[in-house]
Motif scaffolding. Structure first.
Motif, PDB file in Angstrom:
ATOM      1  N   ILE A   1      16.737   0.334  -7.785  1.00 29.59           N
ATOM      2  CA  ILE A   1      16.604  -1.147  -7.773  1.00 29.59           C
ATOM      3  C   ILE A   1      15.509  -1.481  -6.712  1.00 29.59           C
ATOM      4  N   PHE A   2      14.638  -2.372  -7.125  1.00 29.43           N
ATOM      5  CA  PHE A   2      13.576  -2.710  -6.164  1.00 29.43           C
ATOM      6  C   PHE A   2      13.733  -4.182  -5.512  1.00 29.43           C
ATOM      7  N   LEU A   3      13.532  -4.127  -4.272  1.00 32.20           N
ATOM      8  CA  LEU A   3      13.500  -5.551  -3.542  1.00 32.20           C
ATOM      9  C   LEU A   3      11.942  -6.014  -3.140  1.00 32.20           C
ATOM     10  N   PHE A   4      11.417  -6.834  -3.685  1.00 35.80           N
ATOM     11  CA  PHE A   4      10.393  -7.643  -3.190  1.00 35.80           C
ATOM     12  C   PHE A   4      10.692  -8.750  -2.547  1.00 35.80           C
ATOM     13  N   ARG A   5      10.036  -8.662  -1.235  1.00 36.03           N
ATOM     14  CA  ARG A   5      10.292  -9.888  -0.200  1.00 36.03           C
ATOM     15  C   ARG A   5       9.222 -10.820  -0.192  1.00 36.03           C
ATOM     16  N   PRO A   6       9.474 -11.891   0.051  1.00 37.79           N
ATOM     17  CA  PRO A   6       8.297 -13.210   0.354  1.00 37.79           C
ATOM     18  C   PRO A   6       7.320 -12.632   0.784  1.00 37.79           C
TER      19      PRO A   6
ATOM     20  N   ILE B   1      26.455 -13.114  -4.247  1.00 47.40           N
ATOM     21  CA  ILE B   1      26.833 -12.808  -3.362  1.00 47.40           C
ATOM     22  C   ILE B   1      27.838 -11.512  -3.008  1.00 47.40           C
ATOM     23  N   GLN B   2      28.583 -11.202  -4.286  1.00 45.89           N
ATOM     24  CA  GLN B   2      29.058  -9.940  -4.611  1.00 45.89           C
ATOM     25  C   GLN B   2      28.038  -8.827  -4.994  1.00 45.89           C
ATOM     26  N   LEU B   3      27.144  -9.136  -5.862  1.00 42.15           N
ATOM     27  CA  LEU B   3      26.146  -8.176  -5.757  1.00 42.15           C
ATOM     28  C   LEU B   3      25.345  -7.590  -4.464  1.00 42.15           C
ATOM     29  N   TRP B   4      24.969  -8.535  -3.526  1.00 40.84           N
ATOM     30  CA  TRP B   4      24.219  -8.585  -2.604  1.00 40.84           C
ATOM     31  C   TRP B   4      25.022  -7.528  -1.477  1.00 40.84           C
ATOM     32  N   ILE B   5      26.439  -7.839  -1.392  1.00 44.22           N
ATOM     33  CA  ILE B   5      27.390  -6.990  -0.793  1.00 44.22           C
ATOM     34  C   ILE B   5      27.332  -5.506  -1.229  1.00 44.22           C
ATOM     35  N   GLN B   6      27.420  -5.357  -2.442  1.00 43.10           N
ATOM     36  CA  GLN B   6      27.420  -3.980  -2.934  1.00 43.10           C
ATOM     37  C   GLN B   6      26.356  -3.333  -2.783  1.00 43.10           C
ATOM     38  N   LEU B   7      25.070  -4.053  -2.865  1.00 40.57           N
ATOM     39  CA  LEU B   7      23.825  -3.093  -2.458  1.00 40.57           C
ATOM     40  C   LEU B   7      23.878  -2.847  -0.844  1.00 40.57           C
ATOM     41  N   LEU B   8      24.364  -3.874   0.066  1.00 39.28           N
ATOM     42  CA  LEU B   8      24.264  -3.333   1.395  1.00 39.28           C
ATOM     43  C   LEU B   8      25.311  -2.217   1.683  1.00 39.28           C
TER      44      LEU B   8
ATOM     45  N   ASP C   1       0.780  -1.177   0.102  1.00 44.67           N
ATOM     46  CA  ASP C   1       0.026   0.031  -0.001  1.00 44.67           C
ATOM     47  C   ASP C   1       0.741   1.328   0.008  1.00 44.67           C
ATOM     48  N   GLU C   2       2.286   1.125  -0.277  1.00 45.08           N
ATOM     49  CA  GLU C   2       2.993   2.409  -0.150  1.00 45.08           C
ATOM     50  C   GLU C   2       3.586   2.465  -1.648  1.00 45.08           C
ATOM     51  N   GLU C   3       3.392   3.679  -2.244  1.00 42.62           N
ATOM     52  CA  GLU C   3       3.785   3.930  -3.791  1.00 42.62           C
ATOM     53  C   GLU C   3       5.228   4.502  -3.815  1.00 42.62           C
ATOM     54  N   TYR C   4       5.840   3.681  -4.822  1.00 41.57           N
ATOM     55  CA  TYR C   4       7.004   4.359  -5.142  1.00 41.57           C
ATOM     56  C   TYR C   4       7.001   4.831  -6.756  1.00 41.57           C
ATOM     57  N   GLU C   5       7.995   5.774  -7.002  1.00 38.48           N
ATOM     58  CA  GLU C   5       8.299   5.987  -8.277  1.00 38.48           C
ATOM     59  C   GLU C   5       9.619   5.300  -8.395  1.00 38.48           C
ATOM     60  N   GLY C   6       9.785   4.561  -9.768  1.00 35.81           N
ATOM     61  CA  GLY C   6      10.997   4.108 -10.081  1.00 35.81           C
ATOM     62  C   GLY C   6      11.588   4.491 -11.344  1.00 35.81           C
ATOM     63  N   GLU C   7      12.682   4.862 -11.270  1.00 34.12           N
ATOM     64  CA  GLU C   7      13.440   5.314 -12.665  1.00 34.12           C
ATOM     65  C   GLU C   7      14.915   4.851 -12.807  1.00 34.12           C
TER      66      GLU C   7
ATOM     67  N   LEU D   1      18.062  -3.609   3.748  1.00 34.98           N
ATOM     68  CA  LEU D   1      17.612  -2.835   2.573  1.00 34.98           C
ATOM     69  C   LEU D   1      16.368  -2.430   2.210  1.00 34.98           C
ATOM     70  N   PRO D   2      15.956  -1.246   1.945  1.00 35.75           N
ATOM     71  CA  PRO D   2      14.664  -0.881   1.762  1.00 35.75           C
ATOM     72  C   PRO D   2      14.212  -1.442   0.652  1.00 35.75           C
ATOM     73  N   ASN D   3      12.686  -1.358   0.293  1.00 36.05           N
ATOM     74  CA  ASN D   3      11.978  -1.942  -1.046  1.00 36.05           C
ATOM     75  C   ASN D   3      12.554  -1.048  -2.173  1.00 36.05           C
ATOM     76  N   ARG D   4      12.906   0.088  -2.023  1.00 38.26           N
ATOM     77  CA  ARG D   4      13.457   0.700  -3.183  1.00 38.26           C
ATOM     78  C   ARG D   4      14.657   1.401  -2.831  1.00 38.26           C
ATOM     79  N   LEU D   5      15.865   1.235  -3.527  1.00 40.53           N
ATOM     80  CA  LEU D   5      17.085   1.680  -3.211  1.00 40.53           C
ATOM     81  C   LEU D   5      17.483   2.418  -4.424  1.00 40.53           C
ATOM     82  N   ARG D   6      17.589   3.907  -4.275  1.00 39.10           N
ATOM     83  CA  ARG D   6      18.321   4.693  -5.219  1.00 39.10           C
ATOM     84  C   ARG D   6      19.932   4.455  -5.319  1.00 39.10           C
ATOM     85  N   LEU D   7      20.328   4.070  -6.325  1.00 34.41           N
ATOM     86  CA  LEU D   7      21.672   3.706  -6.437  1.00 34.41           C
ATOM     87  C   LEU D   7      22.534   5.013  -6.781  1.00 34.41           C
ATOM     88  N   ARG D   8      23.548   5.104  -5.952  1.00 37.10           N
ATOM     89  CA  ARG D   8      24.663   6.188  -6.387  1.00 37.10           C
ATOM     90  C   ARG D   8      25.914   5.881  -7.247  1.00 37.10           C
TER      91      ARG D   8
END
Length: 291
Positions: free
Chosen positions: A58-63, A164-171, A48-54, A125-132
């Motif tokens: 990167i979006f994270l959807f959890r189970p 695993i490398q990708l996940w660490i980079q996101l963290l 129920d929370e709306e995000y704009e993605g551009e 990680l949040p549901n939407r991460l704005r990558l630098r």
């Protein structure tokens, strides 16, 4: 730490391009999904929370997390994405990607829902991460997709390591964004690390480190610990033991000589220090005939 236990399973890895209107109606997933916006824009509604993605998001959807994704009209959408489990299980290969809301999930399928461990991570990680640094993450994601799709021999093992490398980079991305003062001072902190690594043959005080860095010792201690999980002195102790262990293992010099080289008044002080930091005495790394 939960990160030490991770053994990921990549269920789907693909690069998807949509030129026409496109929408994923409300659904819940059995697994996790990372969805990267490489081109175009989307509107994602997550619980129920709306995000704009551009581009660069990167979006994270959890189970079991209710979500819907809608392509913004008038733009081509390119959204490489991967579905994954953090732990490989006996049923991992049987679980499918869901496109249904929770109420339509059959009772016998409920045991397919993965345990959600995101809140146990050292950085959540949040549901939407704005990558630098989106180009770097983009390349890592596309490399995973290429490896998954080409299916070269032993690709399953390679994509585990790449993920695993990708996940660490996101963290790290999220950690730096939450602690911008660390990135601002990173050059100074790395200079301190180099200084400590090059002065392992003697005791170093926090006052000395503060003079070298130009940072007050109280702020320096907090900053260093926040960045590396230990104090500057603890790091120096580790580097001293590392240098001493190398001499013990790969030279025939007596331990008394090594202790003197490492700046200790006698072998007893050296052994106590070594055992306190390493958990074993220096003799553990030396054959008795070379002691």
């Amino acid at each position: 730490m939960i990160l030490h236990q991770i053994s990921p399973y990549i269920r789907v890895a693909m690069d998807n391009i949509e030129d026409r209107p496109w929408v994923i109606q409300e659904r819940v997933l059995f697994d996790y999904e990372l969805l990267y916006i490489m081109e175009g824009k989307v509107t994602a509604t997550i619980e129920d929370e709306e995000y704009e993605g551009e581009r660069g998001d990167i979006f994270l959807f959890r189970p079991k997390q209710k979500h819907k994704i809608v392509k913004v009209e008038g733009r081509r959408l390119r959204q490489p994405h991967i579905h994954f489990d953090f732990f490989y299980g006996e049923d991992s290969e049987k679980v499918k990607v869901s496109f249904r809301p929770l109420k339509e999930i059959a009772p016998e399928e409920h045991n397919w829902f993965r345990d959600d461990i995101i809140d146990q991570m050292p950085v959540i990680l949040p549901n939407r991460l704005r990558l630098r640094n989106p180009i770097f993450v983009e390349k890592m994601l596309m490399d995973i997709i290429y490896e998954y799709e080409t299916k070269m021999p032993f690709y399953e093992f390679k994509v585990k390591g790449m993920f695993i490398q990708l996940w660490i980079q996101l963290l790290r991305e999220n950690y730096w964004s939450q602690n911008p003062h660390l990135e601002t001072n990173m050059h100074a902190l790395m200079h301190i690390k180099q200084y400590l690594m090059h002065n392992t043959n003697r005791k170093v005080s926090l006052d000395e480190i503060a003079r070298v860095s130009g940072i007050s010792k109280h702020y320096l201690g907090r900053l260093f610990h926040k960045a590396f999980g230990m104090s500057p002195i603890q790091y120096h102790h580790l580097m001293r033991v590392h240098a001493a262990r190398h001499l013990v293992q790969f030279t025939t010099e007596p331990l008394s000589v090594i202790s003197e080289k490492m700046g200790f008044p006698n072998i007893h002080a050296f052994s106590r220090f070594f055992k306190t930091v390493e958990g074993t005495p220096p003799s553990f790394y030396r054959s008795s005939k070379n002691s």
